[in-house]
Enzyme design. Structure first.
Site, mmCIF file in Angstrom:
data_model
loop_
_atom_site.group_PDB
_atom_site.id
_atom_site.type_symbol
_atom_site.label_atom_id
_atom_site.label_comp_id
_atom_site.label_asym_id
_atom_site.label_seq_id
_atom_site.Cartn_x
_atom_site.Cartn_y
_atom_site.Cartn_z
ATOM 1 N N PRO A 301 0.781 -1.249 0.000
ATOM 2 C CA PRO A 301 0.000 0.000 0.000
ATOM 3 C C PRO A 301 0.808 1.293 0.000
ATOM 4 O O PRO A 301 0.232 2.364 -0.188
ATOM 5 C CB PRO A 301 -0.830 -0.100 1.285
ATOM 6 C CG PRO A 301 -0.026 -0.974 2.188
ATOM 7 C CD PRO A 301 0.660 -1.965 1.286
ATOM 8 N N GLU A 306 10.166 2.007 6.014
ATOM 9 C CA GLU A 306 11.537 1.986 6.520
ATOM 10 C C GLU A 306 11.799 0.896 7.548
ATOM 11 O O GLU A 306 12.464 1.147 8.553
ATOM 12 C CB GLU A 306 11.857 3.357 7.114
ATOM 13 C CG GLU A 306 11.020 3.767 8.347
ATOM 14 C CD GLU A 306 9.723 4.497 8.059
ATOM 15 O OE1 GLU A 306 9.156 4.297 6.960
ATOM 16 O OE2 GLU A 306 9.266 5.266 8.928
ATOM 17 N N HIS A 330 14.919 8.069 0.707
ATOM 18 C CA HIS A 330 13.979 8.412 1.786
ATOM 19 C C HIS A 330 13.935 7.312 2.851
ATOM 20 O O HIS A 330 14.110 7.578 4.037
ATOM 21 C CB HIS A 330 12.591 8.643 1.177
ATOM 22 C CG HIS A 330 11.531 9.001 2.173
ATOM 23 N ND1 HIS A 330 11.126 10.293 2.392
ATOM 24 C CD2 HIS A 330 10.800 8.233 3.007
ATOM 25 C CE1 HIS A 330 10.194 10.307 3.337
ATOM 26 N NE2 HIS A 330 9.968 9.061 3.719
ATOM 27 N N GLU A 331 13.712 6.100 2.421
ATOM 28 C CA GLU A 331 13.600 5.008 3.403
ATOM 29 C C GLU A 331 14.929 4.790 4.126
ATOM 30 O O GLU A 331 14.953 4.516 5.323
ATOM 31 C CB GLU A 331 13.114 3.715 2.738
ATOM 32 C CG GLU A 331 11.783 3.832 1.968
ATOM 33 C CD GLU A 331 10.667 4.557 2.699
ATOM 34 O OE1 GLU A 331 10.691 4.602 3.940
ATOM 35 O OE2 GLU A 331 9.775 5.102 2.020
ATOM 36 N N HIS A 334 15.412 7.291 6.926
ATOM 37 C CA HIS A 334 14.667 6.946 8.144
ATOM 38 C C HIS A 334 15.514 6.111 9.121
ATOM 39 O O HIS A 334 15.166 6.019 10.301
ATOM 40 C CB HIS A 334 13.418 6.135 7.797
ATOM 41 C CG HIS A 334 12.197 6.961 7.485
ATOM 42 N ND1 HIS A 334 11.687 7.906 8.348
ATOM 43 C CD2 HIS A 334 11.355 6.944 6.414
ATOM 44 C CE1 HIS A 334 10.589 8.443 7.821
ATOM 45 N NE2 HIS A 334 10.373 7.879 6.642
ATOM 46 N N GLU A 353 8.950 12.182 9.271
ATOM 47 C CA GLU A 353 8.824 12.321 7.815
ATOM 48 C C GLU A 353 9.453 13.596 7.250
ATOM 49 O O GLU A 353 10.027 13.575 6.157
ATOM 50 C CB GLU A 353 7.345 12.235 7.406
ATOM 51 C CG GLU A 353 6.685 10.897 7.747
ATOM 52 C CD GLU A 353 7.357 9.691 7.099
ATOM 53 O OE1 GLU A 353 8.135 9.866 6.146
ATOM 54 O OE2 GLU A 353 7.094 8.563 7.573
ATOM 55 N N ASP A 403 -2.295 17.815 16.913
ATOM 56 C CA ASP A 403 -2.825 16.863 17.889
ATOM 57 C C ASP A 403 -3.365 15.631 17.196
ATOM 58 O O ASP A 403 -3.555 14.592 17.804
ATOM 59 C CB ASP A 403 -3.977 17.495 18.687
ATOM 60 C CG ASP A 403 -3.476 18.693 19.471
ATOM 61 O OD1 ASP A 403 -2.285 18.708 19.803
ATOM 62 O OD2 ASP A 403 -4.291 19.598 19.733
ATOM 63 N N TYR A 414 5.671 16.071 5.485
ATOM 64 C CA TYR A 414 6.826 15.752 4.630
ATOM 65 C C TYR A 414 7.491 17.017 4.088
ATOM 66 O O TYR A 414 8.665 17.274 4.336
ATOM 67 C CB TYR A 414 6.376 14.894 3.442
ATOM 68 C CG TYR A 414 6.032 13.468 3.778
ATOM 69 C CD1 TYR A 414 4.882 13.148 4.488
ATOM 70 C CD2 TYR A 414 6.839 12.419 3.357
ATOM 71 C CE1 TYR A 414 4.550 11.829 4.778
ATOM 72 C CE2 TYR A 414 6.528 11.094 3.646
ATOM 73 C CZ TYR A 414 5.382 10.808 4.356
ATOM 74 O OH TYR A 414 5.065 9.504 4.643
ATOM 75 N N ARG A 585 -1.031 0.685 -4.344
ATOM 76 C CA ARG A 585 -0.369 1.796 -3.653
ATOM 77 C C ARG A 585 -1.370 2.940 -3.451
ATOM 78 O O ARG A 585 -1.858 3.539 -4.407
ATOM 79 C CB ARG A 585 0.821 2.251 -4.489
ATOM 80 C CG ARG A 585 1.688 3.279 -3.829
ATOM 81 C CD ARG A 585 2.905 3.544 -4.704
ATOM 82 N NE ARG A 585 3.692 4.652 -4.199
ATOM 83 C CZ ARG A 585 4.747 5.150 -4.828
ATOM 84 N NH1 ARG A 585 5.144 4.612 -5.978
ATOM 85 N NH2 ARG A 585 5.411 6.162 -4.325
HETATM 86 N N1 BES Z 1 6.938 5.775 6.785
HETATM 87 C C1 BES Z 1 6.386 6.101 5.521
HETATM 88 C C2 BES Z 1 5.191 5.275 5.145
HETATM 89 C C3 BES Z 1 3.991 5.495 6.038
HETATM 90 C C4 BES Z 1 3.498 6.752 6.252
HETATM 91 C C5 BES Z 1 3.346 4.415 6.607
HETATM 92 C C6 BES Z 1 2.394 6.924 7.076
HETATM 93 C C7 BES Z 1 2.256 4.587 7.426
HETATM 94 C C8 BES Z 1 1.778 5.844 7.676
HETATM 95 C C9 BES Z 1 7.434 5.969 4.432
HETATM 96 O O1 BES Z 1 8.720 6.268 4.821
HETATM 97 C C10 BES Z 1 7.090 6.962 3.361
HETATM 98 O O2 BES Z 1 7.114 8.126 3.651
HETATM 99 N N2 BES Z 1 6.786 6.499 2.171
HETATM 100 C C11 BES Z 1 6.498 7.354 1.052
HETATM 101 C C12 BES Z 1 7.791 7.569 0.313
HETATM 102 C C13 BES Z 1 7.935 8.844 -0.459
HETATM 103 C C14 BES Z 1 7.617 10.078 0.334
HETATM 104 C C15 BES Z 1 9.332 8.945 -1.036
HETATM 105 C C16 BES Z 1 5.476 6.642 0.198
HETATM 106 O O3 BES Z 1 5.136 5.507 0.510
HETATM 107 O O4 BES Z 1 4.999 7.219 -0.747
HETATM 108 ZN ZN ZN Z 2 8.864 8.348 5.220
#
Ligand code: BES
Ligand code: ZN
Length: 637
Positions: A301, A306, A330-331, A334, A353, A403, A414, A585
């Site tokens: 999804p 990370e 990115h990953e 993290h 993020e 909050d 982000y 996704r």
């Molecule tokens: N940690 C996140 C994925 C995530 C976010 C899972 C919120 C659950 C809740 C991961 O590092 C991420 O930011 N993925 C992005 C990558 C992109 C910004 C380069 C994604 O999946 O699109």
């Molecule tokens: Zn991320």
């Protein structure tokens, strides 16, 4: 209240040391100086957990689980090591849908326990309260439900190979309580180990280090063991199982994928070792040993997750030219921001993020050059501006520290988060900024952090004098909505040529001749900025000249499909349908259903028809985002 917060801080501080070699598990009372930085304000209390870590908390999790692909269930035991405050009588864990068969202590003595009401808030689940009776070890025999929200069981048809089933988990933010009974809060770090059995010939990977060769159990099954000896928040425990192979990249990097995907995946992520080196040069040693990745089937999804020592990736980022490798950067980033220093509550997720998105851009700059980094930054900036234009400059949700919970693909956590750090960098200079960020990671390694702590640390260790403090506008950046006036804007030259091409196309319909030679960021900038209202003739001409529907880059394909569907362009429907049937996704699925839904009597029946077919192949995350955010009514999702 005050003493509550303090003792919570003590417990967090104590156990933050639990996995650090040489530190005793139960420490003597930490000094005030050690306690104070961990939690400085009551809003750092996580409202999304049932756990009461100030009373008793989990420090280690040992899983012994069987993967049952026929019943689509995970079951076995979880043995928890507990650290309890003096006089504590019970411990509260998080569960969601778990069937608890029995709870005993380390000697097999039964411990009484109750599963409370399931919370009304989505996904918070039910508390499992266990009477401790002095026990320091708890053994929970349990089974996860077939619809555990963290887990997705794929049929062979949903894989590339088409023969074996597949399983993967997604823990962030609060999904792991659907398959692991523990304290599921980002501020409660735990070391863990696992023994997992799976049917042959499936291979199992986890977000911990695999120990030796799998053990043949002689009944068509094999057992795999894993260890994570560093304390991590439980959302970072992850598993994947399927017909997968491994191929090394560098001495400590490599990639897993289905055999039919491995070659393409390996070529795409070939720069990973170089990225790890670049990241270490920026902000210090990579502390997790190996950095491996698994490229999952397209139902995953997210773009990436990370998970320590084993980043999970969507296959949809593979473009053949490494143009979407910001995802890998990115990953990887993290591994510092998020996995080493972790947001204490999800309302501060910008600490994970936003810091990561800044760090990602610095890795991209180091590995792919300044121009690509500036272009990617400019796309992020446009994303912030679009969001602010949509929701308003003063919408409270546009503050970094909120909050509320999480927002997928949020331009705020982000991109505004990243532009905050970029702005600080531009005010104090790169050298000072980098030294500060490195010490932030070092001094808070394996600990939770809050926005207040971040601010205090900047004031203590970075900012020099009042004039500089004023120029930085730190409080405004972190706690106020909108975009502060001192934002370090992206270089306008980054997209000068593309923006000129957009104008020429908008004014005269001139289709840019150099499109095929552009970078992917440039093509995305173009597709995102051309006039939104297009006739079928104009869309056909654009597609014909630029080969949009034939692109191998899914980010670009997505922008094309979005544009086409928003204009009720019939020829795009079959491809959209195919895409939505294969790709889970959420970043792509949700907006495509949204855009169809917005096209009323034309789009809604199409959305309805496609969703009826594809919903069963989506992870719970994608279903919930699509369901909650596609539209107000419940009539079709
Ligand atoms: N940690 C996140 C994925 C995530 C976010 C899972 C919120 C659950 C809740 C991961 O590092 C991420 O930011 N993925 C992005 C990558 C992109 C910004 C380069 C994604 O999946 O699109
Ligand atoms: Zn991320």
């Amino acid at each position: 209240m005050r003493s509550h917060v303090l003792s919570l801080a003590i417990l967090l501080a104590t156990t933050a040391c639990a996995g650090v070699p040489g530190e005793p598990l139960v420490s003597t009372a930490p000094s005030a100086a050690m306690v104070a930085p961990i939690l400085t304000s009551p809003e750092a209390v996580d409202t999304l957990t049932h756990a009461q870590p100030q009373v008793a908390r989990v420090t280690h999790v040992a899983l012994d689980l069987d993967l049952d692909f026929d019943a689509r269930r995970v079951g076995g035991t979880a043995e928890l090591t507990v650290l309890a405050a003096p006089g504590a009588e019970e411990i509260v864990l998080d569960t969601n849908g778990l069937e608890i068969a029995q709870v005993t202590d380390g000697q097999g003595r039964a411990l009484s326990h109750t599963v409370g009401e399931t919370a009304a808030e989505g996904g918070k689940g039910a508390p499992l309260t266990i009477r401790l009776d002095g026990a320091e070890t708890l053994r929970i025999a349990y089974r996860a439900p077939a619809d555990a929200s963290a887990l997705q069981w794929l049929s062979p048809e949903q894989t590339k190979g088409g023969v074996q089933p597949f399983l993967f988990s997604q823990g962030q933010a609060i999904l792991n309580r659907s398959w692991i009974p523990t304290q599921d809060s980002p501020g409660i770090r735990q070391t863990w180990e696992a023994r997992i059995t799976a049917p042959e010939p499936l291979d199992v990977v986890m977000s911990g280090v695999r120990q030796g060769e799998p053990e043949d159990l002689g009944n068509g099954r094999r057992a795999f063991t894993f260890v994570m000896d560093k304390p991590v928040p439980p959302y970072l425990i992850a598993i994947a199982a399927g017909d997968i192979d491994f191929r090394a990249i560098g001495p400590r990097t490599g990639v897993w994928a289905e055999p039919a995907t491995l070659d393409r995946a390996w070529r795409e992520v070939n720069d990973t070792e170089e990225m790890v080196v670049a990241a270490e040069e920026l902000y210090g040693e990579y502390r997790w040993g190996r950095y491996d990745m698994i490229v999952l089937p397209p139902a995953f999804p997210y773009g990436g997750m990370e998970n320590p020592v084993m980043t999970f990736l969507t296959p949809t980022f593979i473009a053949g030219d490494r143009s979407n490798n910001g995802l890998v950067a990115h990953e990887l980033a993290h591994s510092w921001s998020g996995n080493l220093v972790t947001n204490a509550v999800w309302g501060d997720s910008w600490l994970n993020e936003g810091v990561t998105t800044y760090f990602e851009n610095r890795i991209v700059e180091a590995v792919y050059g300044k121009q690509r980094a500036e272009q990617e930054a400019a796309l992020m900036f446009a994303n912030i501006q679009e969001t602010l234009a949509e929701v308003g400059e003063d919408a409270p949700g546009t503050a970094l520290s909120t909050d509320g919970g999480y927002q997928l693909g949020s331009a705020i956590a982000y991109d505004k988060g990243a532009f905050f750090l970029r702005t600080v960098e531009s005010v104090v200079g790169r050298e000072r900024f980098d030294a500060w960020l490195r010490q932030w990671f070092d001094n808070h390694a394996f600990q939770p952090a809050t926005s207040e702590l971040f601010l205090a640390d900047m004031m203590d260790n970075l900012v020099r004098g009042e004039a500089e403090a004023d120029a930085l506008m730190l409080r405004e950046w972190i706690f106020e909505p909108g975009l502060p006036a001192n934002v370090a804007k992206p270089d306008p030259a980054a997209f000068a040529a593309v923006d000129a091409a957009v104008s020429a196309y908008a004014a005269e319909g001139t289709i840019p001749a150099g499109y095929a030679q552009w970078s992917s960021a440039e093509r995305q900038r173009f597709l995102d900025n051309i006039p939104k209202q297009r006739t079928a003739g104009q869309l056909a001409a654009l597609n014909e000249a630029l080969g949009l529907s034939g692109t191998g880059n899914n980010e670009e394909l997505f922008l094309w499909l979005e544009l086409a569907l928003a204009n009720r362009y019939e020829p795009a429907v079959p491809q959209a349908e195919e895409f939505l049937a294969e790709v889970g996704r959420a970043k792509f699925v949700r907006p495509l259903f949204q855009v169809l839904w917005d096209q009323d009597e034309w789009g809604r029946p199409i959305a309805q028809r496609i969703y009826d077919e594809t919903r069963g192949s989506y992870h719970a995350v994608t279903v919930s985002y699509t369901h909650l955010r596609a539209h107000e009514t419940d009539s079709y999702l």
